[in-house]
Design a protein around this motif. Structure first.
Motif, mmCIF file in Angstrom:
data_model
loop_
_atom_site.group_PDB
_atom_site.id
_atom_site.type_symbol
_atom_site.label_atom_id
_atom_site.label_comp_id
_atom_site.label_asym_id
_atom_site.label_seq_id
_atom_site.Cartn_x
_atom_site.Cartn_y
_atom_site.Cartn_z
ATOM 1 N N TRP A 70 0.814 -1.214 0.000
ATOM 2 C CA TRP A 70 0.000 0.000 0.000
ATOM 3 C C TRP A 70 0.846 1.261 0.000
ATOM 4 C CZ3 TRP A 70 -4.548 0.257 -1.784
ATOM 5 C CH2 TRP A 70 -5.461 -0.777 -1.633
ATOM 6 N N ASP A 71 2.078 1.192 0.471
ATOM 7 C CA ASP A 71 2.911 2.396 0.404
ATOM 8 C C ASP A 71 3.399 2.664 -1.014
ATOM 9 O OD1 ASP A 71 4.709 0.347 0.176
ATOM 10 O OD2 ASP A 71 5.936 0.904 1.896
ATOM 11 N N ALA A 386 -4.574 4.933 5.544
ATOM 12 C CA ALA A 386 -3.559 5.151 6.585
ATOM 13 C C ALA A 386 -3.503 3.966 7.537
ATOM 14 C CB ALA A 386 -3.863 6.437 7.345
ATOM 15 N N ALA A 387 -4.648 3.349 7.809
ATOM 16 C CA ALA A 387 -4.680 2.216 8.731
ATOM 17 C C ALA A 387 -3.919 1.018 8.175
ATOM 18 C CB ALA A 387 -6.130 1.836 9.033
ATOM 19 N N VAL A 388 -4.116 0.702 6.895
ATOM 20 C CA VAL A 388 -3.433 -0.459 6.333
ATOM 21 C C VAL A 388 -1.944 -0.169 6.115
ATOM 22 C CG1 VAL A 388 -5.492 -1.455 5.300
ATOM 23 C CG2 VAL A 388 -4.157 0.205 3.993
ATOM 24 N N ASP A 392 1.749 -2.202 8.051
ATOM 25 C CA ASP A 392 3.066 -2.545 7.516
ATOM 26 C C ASP A 392 4.168 -1.767 8.233
ATOM 27 O OD1 ASP A 392 4.847 -3.792 5.479
ATOM 28 O OD2 ASP A 392 5.090 -1.722 4.812
ATOM 29 N N ARG A 393 3.930 -0.496 8.535
ATOM 30 C CA ARG A 393 4.929 0.316 9.229
ATOM 31 C C ARG A 393 5.218 -0.259 10.617
ATOM 32 N NH1 ARG A 393 3.266 6.404 10.031
ATOM 33 N NH2 ARG A 393 3.296 6.264 7.747
ATOM 34 N N TRP A 494 4.631 3.713 19.300
ATOM 35 C CA TRP A 494 6.074 3.945 19.261
ATOM 36 C C TRP A 494 6.647 3.754 17.860
ATOM 37 C CZ3 TRP A 494 8.612 -0.325 17.508
ATOM 38 C CH2 TRP A 494 7.964 -1.550 17.637
ATOM 39 N N TRP A 495 6.008 2.946 17.025
ATOM 40 C CA TRP A 495 6.527 2.653 15.691
ATOM 41 C C TRP A 495 6.386 3.837 14.737
ATOM 42 C CZ3 TRP A 495 2.347 0.616 18.117
ATOM 43 C CH2 TRP A 495 1.088 0.927 17.609
#
Length: 837
Positions: A70-71, A386-388, A392-393, A494-495
């Motif tokens: 998705w990014d 943004a959620a999906v 991944d982030r 934190w990520w």
């Protein structure tokens, strides 16, 4: 103590049997309640569009790709995917197959089999095969390799399952591209339905797909793959070359070797690879929009990774969904993950079968996934995207954090154990002091300096005992709080911070500080098992609430599960089970201890049994804890703890009764899940199907082999084994000798000469808790496929808290001794004053 009469022994035995039976019946009743409220089975209805009836879609189109995330999606560069993300349902895919990263062939084989499958690894560094379309009337290139790899795998994948079902149920299908040929192949590798190479021009793709929709109910399109630089797919020499086709897209044929320097520019960048994939997806979507023959469901799924590093992949859907729903402005979800926005590659095949009305036609146990359905998500398209992306982030940030956290957990436990065994041993201190004195003397002589005289301080200084014990108490509580603090760390994002490593350290440190402060408050510290009860209670409560609310905190947590592994998305994994089981037993002992000291043993046994029932039901209920290996370990542990709390001695007959009760509880959970509709079952119900099909031996053998393999699987596992060995060989013997000594032995300088065995009198439930822990962690090691993790993680929370209990008790002993000596000195001074007067 007088020996009990035969009548008293019979009464105790009846109470023990009644207690075990009550636990089993209550667990069975709760499992039956789960069954009673389960949704009823869905009956298939006849429909003119297919043999079993379509599930709301006249046609189904699967667009498969690889390495697309998705990014990669942006407004201008990928307009088709951007628009699909706004109007359809979106999610992320764990493409994990047999190995840590999935090749394009692995993803398409998962569609073919409905289970994890993979190609044979490459000869050099495991490069992925360049897929080829089959020749006319020829099997899929490389099919023999795929079958060989499946026979070696432990996942029992049935290659060609989808194609075989399509042929037997006479469902017409069409495929475009080499990946589609793999998905539509039958067990012999022959493509079912029509197949052709994907045209190079997007306009030709639109025309070809629109024509295919007229005749085929299922259309599968391979839109190509996105690969990392230096990880391009490589042709296999045994593959039959593809027939020349003027309309086929021209793909580069890289060597697969790592590029160096200017050679990097010979491979297309990621953006250059993504744009043509988006153009092909746009062409398919245009064909669907132009086709006027009925309602069409479109699934766009990235089935594999872009290189050797696993990442969460892209998934989107539009059109009718199973059960009359529609994929529109929502997230995607599935019962295999029970997490909104999370899918697995193995969910694609059950989804296709559900949309085609073939859900009940697959052999029992062959499909490991579940149909993908729309689930509620954020209201706006930007928030859903943004959620999906955040999924991944989060996983990428947690990837380096998880092994480091496990390492630090083991290291701090080993250090604490070493301090207790070696650093606080009076004999070791004496020898160390003597050696240090000799070294100082030798150094002084070499400098021709004054040689100190007098007796060397070869013994431990009793005056230092109090600060040492206070430090040990704080250290034990802090180390015991560390595991649950790693779960609580996911309460803060934190990520999303640039320095995510330091952010997660701060979050964990804050959790440890808060829990340690609560556990060391004066009212808590006054009870011998108070600090242990607070930390263990917090650990059990946090994990219980997390599991009951969907286990969101465990995903990508520092000691949690990685979604890309695809092993567990909900319920209790091996790490969380070990922590939960150890904490539950310790908190049960802490709560029952004051009742036992007050002589209320029956009430103490009831308290332990209630905590055990709640923990077991939460752990084993399908769809909640869903832990097959948990109840067989929890029931004996809590049963033994309850019997000892009641003052009933253990015997072989009672141990066998406990084992039988554990078997009844496990069977109840298995049957409760198996009696639910097949699409709603978890792995518990599928295990019953496997047993009924005669696959019990294979499952047991696979679990045993994996358990044995894990004993030497990674250096973290070896380090965990080293920690357990240290506890058994180094810690047990000195403490056993010290406990047997009437003056505290080597630790007498800490206890003011108090025998360490008196700790069992001050806290009578401590020794039963240790025995129950040993039973639970031992059985957990035997029945779980990652068994070594169970005792290692259990020790990591239990041993520090037991050290804290010992330190707190020794502080109390010293305080009582000092107070007694103070009163004695005061009386002696009073008598001397009276005599002098």
């Amino acid at each position: 103590m007088p020996r009990p009469t035969p009548a008293a022994r019979r009464r105790r035995l009846r109470r023990a049997v009644a207690a075990v039976t009550a636990v089993a019946m209550l667990a069975t009743a709760l499992a039956g309640a789960v069954l009673a409220f389960a949704p009823p089975a869905r009956a298939a209805t006849d429909d003119t569009t297919g043999p079993a009836g379509a599930a709301g879609a006249d046609r189904v189109v699967l667009v498969g790709t690889a390495g697309l995330r998705w990014d990669d999606v942006h407004t201008l560069s990928t307009p088709a995917l951007w628009e699909l993300s706004r109007s359809g349902s979106i999610g992320t895919v764990a493409a994990r197959s047999v190995r840590s990263s999935a090749c394009p062939a692995d993803g398409w084989l998962a569609v073919s089999a409905g289970a994890r499958a993979a190609d044979l690894p490459g000869e050099r560094y495991g490069e992925c095969r360049a897929l080829r379309s089959p020749s006319v009337d020829a099997p899929v290139p490389g099919w023999s390799d795929y079958v060989e790899a499946a026979s070696r795998s432990r996942f029992d994948a049935t290659l060609g399952l989808l194609g075989t079902l399509l042929r037997s149920e006479q469902v017409p299908a069409a495929g475009f591209g080499p990946g589609a040929a793999i998905a539509l192949a039958d067990g012999d590798g022959t493509v079912v339905g029509t197949h052709q190479a994907l045209p190079r021009d997007p306009g030709a793709i639109t025309e070809a797909v629109e024509v295919a929709l007229d005749d085929a109910r299922l259309v599968v399109v391979d839109a190509g793959a996105v690969r990392d630089i230096g990880r391009a797919t490589v042709p296999r020499p045994e593959d039959e070359p593809e027939q020349p086709d003027d309309d086929a897209p021209v793909e580069p044929q890289p060597t697969g070797e790592e590029p160096e320097g200017p050679q990097v520019i010979t491979e297309p960048t990621r953006a250059q690879q993504v744009q043509p994939v988006d153009a092909r997806i746009a062409a398919v979507l245009e064909a669907v929009d132009d086709w006027d023959g009925g309602d069409v469901t479109v699934l766009v799924v990235s089935l594999a990774d872009s290189g050797t590093v696993a990442r969460m992949q892209l998934a989107a859907a539009a059109g009718p969904a199973p059960d009359g729903e529609r994929y529109v402005e929502s997230l995607l979800g599935t019962r295999s993950t029970r997490q909104p926005g999370y899918l697995q590659a193995t969910d694609v095949t059950p989804t296709l079968l559900a949309l085609l009305g073939l859900s009940g036609e697959a052999p029992a146990g062959a499909l490991v996934g579940s149909p993908v359905r729309p689930v509620p998500g954020p209201g706006s398209a930007i928030e859903r995207l943004a959620a999906v992306v955040d999924v991944d982030r989060h996983q990428v940030a947690a990837d380096p954090v998880i092994p480091r956290t496990y390492t630090w957990l083991i290291v701090v436990n080993l250090l604490l154990q070493a301090v207790v065994v070696v650093g606080l041993n009076g004999r070791v201190i004496a020898v160390t002091g003597a050696l240090a004195h000799r070294v100082r003397d030798a150094a002084a002589r070499r400098r021709s300096a004054h040689v100190p005289t007098g007796r060397a301080p070869h013994a431990a200084n009793p005056m230092a005992a109090v600060p040492v014990l206070r430090g040990l108490l704080v250290a034990g509580v802090a180390v015991g709080s560390f595991p649950v603090a790693t779960t609580l760390a996911n309460l803060v994002p934190w990520w999303r911070v640039t320095s995510s490593g330091w952010a997660v350290v701060g979050a964990i440190g804050l959790g440890v500080a808060v829990l340690s402060t609560l556990a060391l408050l004066p009212p808590v510290r006054r009870a011998v098992l108070g600090p242990m009860g607070v930390v263990a209670g917090a650990t059990a409560l946090v994990l219980a609430v997390d599991v009951a609310t969907g286990a969101r905190l465990q995903l990508s947590a520092p000691l949690g599960v990685e979604p890309v592994v695809g092993a567990r998305f909900y319920g209790f994994n091996n790490t969380s089970f070990a922590l939960f089981a150890s904490a539950s037993l310790l908190v049960a002992a802490a709560v029952a201890d004051p009742l036992v000291r007050a002589g209320r043993r029956r009430r103490a046994a009831v308290v332990v049994a209630v905590i055990g029932v709640v923990a077991t039901v939460l752990n084993g209920t399908p769809g909640l804890g869903s832990d097959f290996g948990g109840p067989p370990a929890l029931v004996p542990g809590f049963a033994i703890l309850a019997l000892l709390a009641a003052g009933i001695r253990l015997s072989w007959r009672r141990i066998l009764l406990v084992g039988g009760g554990a078997g009844i509880v496990v069977l109840a959970f298995l049957l409760a899940d198996w009696l639910r509709p097949p699409e709603d079952r978890t792995h518990l119900g599928r295990f019953v199907d496997t047993v009924l099909d005669g696959g019990l031996g294979a499952v047991v053998g696979r679990k045993l082999s994996q358990n044995v393999a894990n004993l030497g699987g990674t250096w973290l596992t070896l380090l965990a084994i080293g920690g357990i060995a240290l506890v058994v060989t180094v810690l047990a013997q000195p403490l056993r000798r010290a406990a047997a000594a009437t003056d505290g032995g080597a630790y007498g300088w800490l206890s003011s000469g108090e025998p360490l065995t008196n700790l069992g009198t001050a806290a009578p439930m401590l020794r039963p808790a240790v025995l129950a822990l040993a039973v639970t962690l031992g059985i957990g090691f035997l029945v779980n496929d990652s068994g070594i993790v169970i005792p290692a993680m259990g020790v990591s929370v239990a041993v520090p808290l037991l050290v804290a209990v010992s330190a707190g008790w020794l502080l109390r002993v010293r305080a009582e001794r000092d107070a007694l000596e103070g009163r004695t000195d005061q009386r002696r001074g009073t008598r001397q004053g009276a005599t002098t007067g």
